[in-house]
Design a protein around this motif. Structure first.
Motif, short mmCIF file in Angstrom:
data_model
loop_
_atom_site.label_atom_id
_atom_site.label_comp_id
_atom_site.label_asym_id
_atom_site.label_seq_id
_atom_site.Cartn_x
_atom_site.Cartn_y
_atom_site.Cartn_z
N SER A 31 0.73 -1.20 0.15
CA SER A 31 0.00 -0.10 0.06
C SER A 31 1.04 1.20 0.03
CB SER A 31 -0.78 0.18 1.16
OG SER A 31 -1.80 -0.99 1.38
N ALA A 32 1.71 1.33 0.80
CA ALA A 32 2.98 2.42 0.84
C ALA A 32 3.57 2.55 -0.31
CB ALA A 32 3.81 2.21 2.00
N LEU A 33 4.00 1.57 -1.21
CA LEU A 33 4.69 1.47 -2.24
C LEU A 33 3.58 2.33 -3.33
CD1 LEU A 33 7.32 1.01 -3.61
CD2 LEU A 33 6.51 -1.17 -4.28
N SER A 34 2.63 1.68 -3.30
CA SER A 34 1.48 2.19 -4.34
C SER A 34 1.34 3.77 -3.98
CB SER A 34 0.13 1.47 -4.18
OG SER A 34 -0.78 2.04 -5.02
N LEU A 35 1.29 4.19 -2.88
CA LEU A 35 1.27 5.54 -2.63
C LEU A 35 2.24 6.41 -3.24
CD1 LEU A 35 -0.47 5.67 0.89
CD2 LEU A 35 -1.64 6.47 -1.10
N ILE A 36 3.63 5.94 -2.88
CA ILE A 36 4.72 6.40 -3.52
C ILE A 36 4.89 6.70 -4.86
CG2 ILE A 36 7.15 6.53 -3.48
CD1 ILE A 36 7.08 5.21 -0.78
N GLU A 37 4.54 5.42 -5.64
CA GLU A 37 4.36 5.49 -6.97
C GLU A 37 3.39 6.49 -7.58
OE1 GLU A 37 3.87 1.38 -7.78
OE2 GLU A 37 5.98 1.02 -7.62
N GLY A 38 2.21 6.62 -6.92
CA GLY A 38 1.43 7.71 -7.25
C GLY A 38 1.91 8.94 -7.26
N GLN A 39 2.41 9.40 -6.23
CA GLN A 39 3.04 10.62 -5.92
C GLN A 39 4.31 10.94 -7.14
OE1 GLN A 39 4.58 10.66 -1.86
NE2 GLN A 39 2.50 11.00 -1.07
N ARG A 40 4.86 9.84 -7.26
CA ARG A 40 5.98 10.21 -8.40
C ARG A 40 4.97 10.56 -9.73
NH1 ARG A 40 9.47 4.96 -7.01
NH2 ARG A 40 10.52 5.90 -5.38
N ALA A 41 4.22 9.67 -9.96
CA ALA A 41 3.61 10.08 -11.31
C ALA A 41 2.67 11.34 -11.22
CB ALA A 41 2.25 8.99 -11.41
N TRP A 42 2.31 11.87 -10.12
CA TRP A 42 1.56 13.23 -9.90
C TRP A 42 2.68 14.33 -10.22
CZ3 TRP A 42 -1.71 16.28 -10.95
CH2 TRP A 42 -2.05 17.54 -10.29
N ARG A 43 3.90 14.01 -9.50
CA ARG A 43 4.89 15.18 -9.76
C ARG A 43 5.47 15.01 -11.16
NH1 ARG A 43 7.30 13.46 -4.56
NH2 ARG A 43 8.37 11.62 -5.67
N MET A 44 5.52 13.98 -11.96
CA MET A 44 5.95 14.08 -13.35
C MET A 44 4.74 14.60 -14.11
SD MET A 44 7.62 10.40 -13.70
CE MET A 44 7.40 10.16 -15.22
N GLU A 45 3.67 14.59 -13.96
CA GLU A 45 2.34 15.27 -14.51
C GLU A 45 2.60 16.67 -14.20
OE1 GLU A 45 -0.90 15.42 -17.25
OE2 GLU A 45 0.81 14.16 -16.90
N ARG A 46 2.69 17.01 -12.85
CA ARG A 46 2.62 18.58 -12.57
C ARG A 46 3.95 19.18 -13.10
NH1 ARG A 46 3.39 18.81 -6.50
NH2 ARG A 46 5.60 18.52 -7.09
N GLU A 47 4.99 18.47 -13.25
CA GLU A 47 6.03 19.04 -14.24
C GLU A 47 5.79 19.44 -15.40
OE1 GLU A 47 9.93 20.91 -14.42
OE2 GLU A 47 8.58 20.40 -12.84
N ARG A 48 5.09 18.35 -16.26
CA ARG A 48 4.84 18.44 -17.70
C ARG A 48 3.62 19.50 -17.95
NH1 ARG A 48 0.77 17.50 -20.87
NH2 ARG A 48 -0.57 16.33 -19.43
#
Length: 81
Positions: free
Chosen positions: A34-51
């Motif tokens: 569950s924690a790993l899934s949350l971390i991966e979601g945050q990484r994806a959001w950061r990349m989308e936010r940067e784009r």
């Protein structure tokens, strides 16, 4: 430098050595996933936010260029007679 997380095998050995039931290990693995899934979601959001931020910078620059062009073309130079 960040510490590397322990391997699942190392954790399993520690749990077994402590005499804890396998249900504890199953629960710990569930929490880890569950924690790993949350971390991966945050990484994806950061990349989308940067784009999105980069696209907004491009739009801002395009607006600046259009405004500069409009300023040059809407004020005709005085004609000399």
């Amino acid at each position: 430098m960040t510490r590397r997380p322990p391997s699942s095998e190392a954790v399993a050995l520690c749990l077994a050595a402590a005499g804890l039931p396998t249900a504890v290990w199953a629960g710990a693995r569930h929490l880890y996933r569950s924690a790993l899934s949350l971390i991966e979601g945050q990484r994806a959001w950061r990349m989308e936010r940067e784009r999105i931020r980069n696209e907004l910078l491009v739009v801002r620059e395009a607006n600046r260029i259009v405004a500069a062009y409009a300023a040059r073309t809407t004020h005709p130079e005085p004609t000399t007679e």
